[in-house]
Design a protein around this motif. Structure first.
Motif, PDB file in Angstrom:
ATOM      1  N   ARG A 245      63.054  43.469 -10.109  1.00 31.21           N
ATOM      2  CA  ARG A 245      63.910  42.299 -10.264  1.00 31.21           C
ATOM      3  C   ARG A 245      63.206  41.189 -11.041  1.00 31.21           C
ATOM      4  O   ARG A 245      63.853  40.371 -11.692  1.00 31.21           O
ATOM      5  CB  ARG A 245      64.301  41.778  -8.875  1.00 31.21           C
ATOM      6  CG  ARG A 245      65.586  42.306  -8.357  1.00 31.21           C
ATOM      7  CD  ARG A 245      66.740  41.511  -8.948  1.00 31.21           C
ATOM      8  NE  ARG A 245      66.786  40.167  -8.367  1.00 31.21           N
ATOM      9  CZ  ARG A 245      66.402  39.053  -9.013  1.00 31.21           C
ATOM     10  NH1 ARG A 245      65.967  39.107 -10.242  1.00 31.21           N
ATOM     11  NH2 ARG A 245      66.465  37.897  -8.417  1.00 31.21           N
ATOM     12  N   ALA A 261      67.681  36.252 -12.091  1.00 30.93           N
ATOM     13  CA  ALA A 261      68.900  36.613 -11.356  1.00 30.93           C
ATOM     14  C   ALA A 261      69.006  38.130 -11.293  1.00 30.93           C
ATOM     15  O   ALA A 261      68.350  38.832 -12.050  1.00 30.93           O
ATOM     16  CB  ALA A 261      70.117  36.028 -12.069  1.00 30.93           C
ATOM     17  N   PRO A 262      69.852  38.644 -10.390  1.00 31.63           N
ATOM     18  CA  PRO A 262      70.000  40.103 -10.312  1.00 31.63           C
ATOM     19  C   PRO A 262      70.542  40.682 -11.611  1.00 31.63           C
ATOM     20  O   PRO A 262      70.285  41.844 -11.920  1.00 31.63           O
ATOM     21  CB  PRO A 262      71.000  40.301  -9.161  1.00 31.63           C
ATOM     22  CG  PRO A 262      71.648  38.975  -8.945  1.00 31.63           C
ATOM     23  CD  PRO A 262      70.665  37.942  -9.371  1.00 31.63           C
ATOM     24  N   ALA A 263      71.287  39.882 -12.367  1.00 28.00           N
ATOM     25  CA  ALA A 263      71.779  40.313 -13.671  1.00 28.00           C
ATOM     26  C   ALA A 263      72.067  39.051 -14.459  1.00 28.00           C
ATOM     27  O   ALA A 263      72.374  38.014 -13.884  1.00 28.00           O
ATOM     28  CB  ALA A 263      73.046  41.148 -13.541  1.00 28.00           C
TER      29      ALA A 263
END
Lengths: 546, 546
Positions: A245, A261-263
């Protein structure tokens, strides 16, 4: 001498903590695997392997090239890390002189002077690493980041490039669980933690990373990231790069803290530039990772398929339908015939007919049961026959032990090495045949019969990996013998549309194929990033970038 | 005139195929959504919105800045693409003059001279694109790659940087299904295919891509890749970047063909440098994508949660347990109160109490049933109450229509815009509050009451996206009014640990936050890659890289 290093009086006593691996063989000497009578007979009968007298030196007998660092260099380095974290002793340099490929191990057996880093440093934090990189840029000293030393592609070779000397920068002191977020399911781990150290810290809190490559017991979190490692549980938990991550990286140009961020759609994903960067752009110091609760339940089941094509189609169906195994592997006919997937049974009577497949399921009781049921249904429909749980448990029992066997094979006069690739499902058979044929014909040309075995150990919806194990009788010049076979295999991989490496990384050994892999413009990009981050070219010269 | 372009006699007739979108509003005029009486009353009562006289020009009335290209430029461009694929007509330039953010639409309403590309070119293949890039590098002409023109961040603004002129390079002729591999489940699609065109080509063979962002009807495959788009089915099929197996990119430095295998350890993953590259490094010409068979079964179910925190925890449980919905979304209390998730019911009596969640499941009958059952179980255990299928179908029915509503709101004197971010689950509440408060207080400071609504539309094991919709009464200077609110929201996002954009990309509008997002060293990397690939700086100047 004005400056005193930590070397003992005769340079044979280490001054620093030792890397976790034996200097001239895999792993822990206590776990060595002598060859069974079955295997010895097989080697003699099938491949004409005959035992040889070993003339390999002991650690104390190895002659290392003298350190090229000056007293001023050493004083400046010690001013950064402290004298207790710096050594020029042979006993510290030798275990960090290279990785664990078969060529590495053959080179370790030489009584000629061997190369090694000119010193070993053990920085304690990012500031010290940044100061070391600045110092080395100024003094023209190369830096090889060192984790577990498990590279099988020359990734930690002590190359100097055009520089004066080379340091091994051992990350073992970056060994903390730096943060644990139980809501998001994330942990920040120090780059120097080995697989078992990381899992132990997490398990104490009820969590698991679930990354189990064959090098698990010795390799480190930073190394997993820097080489895009893939573990045996990749079907369930993903490759290591899938788990990352965030990353912290110290470069000569400054520090990066990537992964907000996660994506994200905030431009290119720069994490993906440092995953697989093999120490040439910077030193990875900490990794933020997706983790999961320790599995409450586990189920094992082994399968037999009439042939490799049928088995591969079954694994493809499992991957494309998302049936959910944690582990799924398929040995080809040759691997299955010698029980290669079950270390303790190798060379004994054949456990499975045709091709052996192994499945393992982890999760909550409910998850395990439903994943197992779905996978069973797909495998049965695709022509598999269940062998029950025992062969799958036998695989698991020996899952990290194959490299020990290689050491014993080398001692017994056999040549043994592995290589791997990946491609789309539609191209899998063609690639497998091309690589097998290339290896066999190169070894035949050098006068040796060979046994080439293969398995699928990582599956994706669109394709899979292929992992080859080669055994042949050693010729008089085993380094050249393997070099020719490896060259033929690499050329065949690229020609047949595979990637030069699915999870072993590039290092020195795969560098000749990188331009074919990513194209001339791809190489240009890597060089541009390198020049921007490491203008003095100190970081791991001779690796990755052609 | 020595060189004849395809312009009509009065420049009002287009010479080229038009982009799929209306020049001054979203989409297709036939699908416009006039405001219901419910919405008008809500706007007046809650926000004091009053209708204004529109003074917006028609397309024919818009005054465009004259083309700066010389006859020699145009002759050279025509020699590459043919005169039939080049135009300087206002009617071709205007529809490619910008994207579809609220500021874009407000700017389109101006009677002052408007900016536009100096010409539009429609190359037919990679060779023509390479020739155009060479020509433009030599002649110092900027190039803006153009797909569907749906950017809401200024990604297709006709910026010249320090160059003489700017071309819109429309990719609409790259519209083929170039390969379909039904064994591996992969298709190679031309970059210029719109969402519906791509799905139609695949559906004819029984396959689906499954990428449905709100811009689906107009945006293109190349644009999805260049902006890291994320579709409403991301829980099931992943973000667009997850689907990309390979990319072809034409840069001024040469052509890249990336993605040899489903996974690789051959160094950094260079695909990830071009995903999200927004046309600044090269022109994406074709994308190899993971696809899946058209779903045999679909199930819808809507849910109500007592509050946003409870609903978010439920979505987190679904994501972390891998329960498997194809779509899962959660509206906060404010969105739920006005039925924002169901376009046809907005402003009517409240459909769901508390917070509305929508789930959709796709796959084989068996997959859908088991995914639905697992997800239900998790949502029930987490405090959800089923609302049956109807509200979920109502969401789906209007899923692409919200932007039409914005046009009507702007006409009615309201300001309406959206923005989005993402963060870890543990940080979600804090980020949501910070952004809401920043928007409201900035708009209050400018004298407008506002309604700020939010939903989660993309979930990951470690976190989720947050999508905000803002409605307020337009002030006399709506561009400045929104500018201040956007500045406050962006600052709040970065301060509270979010990413500046989860799926809208960077363009011009998010560029001021990029250094905070990726750090000084991250920016240095992007600039180094840019210099290596585009030394003349022709590609999409002013976008992405600070």
């Amino acid at each position: 001498m004005a400056f005193e290093t930590q070397a003992g009086p005769d340079d044979t006593a280490p001054a620093l903590p030792l890397p976790p691996m034996k200097w001239d063989a895999w792993g822990d000497p206590a776990l060595a695997k002598p060859l069974s009578q079955d295997i010895r007979e097989l080697l003699g009968a099938a491949l004409g392997v005959t035992a040889r007298e070993s003339s390999a030196p002991s650690a104390a007998e190895v002659v290392l090239r003298a350190s090229a660092l000056t007293e001023e260099d050493l004083a400046a380095l010690a001013a950064v890390v402290g004298t207790g974290h710096l050594s020029t002793a042979d006993a510290d340099r030798l275990p960090r002189a290279g990785g664990k490929s078969t060529p590495d191990l053959l080179r370790r057996r030489s009584r000629e002077p061997q190369d090694a880093p000119d010193a070993v440093v053990l920085p304690g934090d990012e500031d010290e690493i940044a100061a070391l990189l600045a110092l080395c840029s100024q003094r023209r000293i190369a830096v090889v980041p060192f984790g577990g030393g498990t590279s099988v592609v020359g990734g930690v070779d002590p190359e100097r490039g055009a520089l004066r000397a080379v340091l091994s920068l051992d990350l073992c002191r970056l060994d903390g669980l730096l943060a644990l977020d139980e809501v998001s399911g994330e942990a920040v781990l120090g780059a120097g933690l080995t697989g078992p150290q990381a899992e132990e810290l997490l398990a104490a809190r009820g969590w698991e990373l679930g990354h189990y490559p064959q090098s698990f017991r010795y390799a480190t979190v930073g190394g997993f990231a820097a080489t895009r490692s893939s573990g045996q549980d990749s079907a369930g938990y993903g490759r290591f790069d899938d788990m990352v991550r965030g990353l912290r990286v110290v470069t000569p140009a400054g520090v990066l803290d990537l992964g907000r961020a996660p994506a994200s759609a905030a431009g290119p994903d720069l994490r993906e530039l440092f995953l697989g960067s093999e120490g040439v752009f910077g030193v990875i110091t900490a990794v933020r990772l997706r983790i999961h609760p320790v599995a409450a339940a586990r189920v094992h089941e082994a399968w037999s398929f009439p042939d490799f094509a049928t088995g591969a189609a079954a694994l493809r169906a499992v991957a494309q339908q998302g049936a959910g195994p944690t582990v799924i592997r398929l040995s080809d006919e040759a691997e299955t015939a010698v029980n290669l997937a079950m270390t303790d049974k190798i060379g004994g009577s054949q456990v499975a007919a045709g091709c052996l497949a192994v499945t393992v399921f982890e999760g909550t009781r409910e998850q395990v049961d439903s994943r197992h049921a779905r996978t069973r249904e797909v495998l049965l429909a695709a022509g598999g026959s269940s062998l029950g749980e025992e062969p799958a448990r036998a695989w698991e029992h020996g899952r990290f032990n194959a490299p020990y066997l290689r050491d014993s094979l080398l001692d017994a006069g056999a040549l043994c090495e592995t290589l791997e690739t990946a491609t789309d499902w539609a191209n899998l058979d063609r690639l497998k045949s091309a690589v097998t044929e290339a290896l066999q014909s190169a070894l035949t040309k050098a006068g040796s019969a060979s046994l080439v075995m293969c398995h699928i150990s990582h599956v994706y919806p669109t394709g899979a990996s292929l992992y080859f194990t080669v055994v042949a009788a050693q010729s008089g010049e085993p380094l050249a013998q393997w070099g020719a076979a490896k060259q033929a295999a690499g050329d065949a991989i690229l020609a047949a549309g595979g990637t030069i490496t699915h999870h072993h990384a590039v290092g020195v050994d795969h560098r000749p194929w990188m331009e074919q892999e990513i194209g001339e413009v791809g190489v240009k990009i890597l060089r541009a990033v390198k020049d921007a981050l490491d203008p003095a070219g100190i970081l791991n010269p001779g690796k990755l970038i052609p």
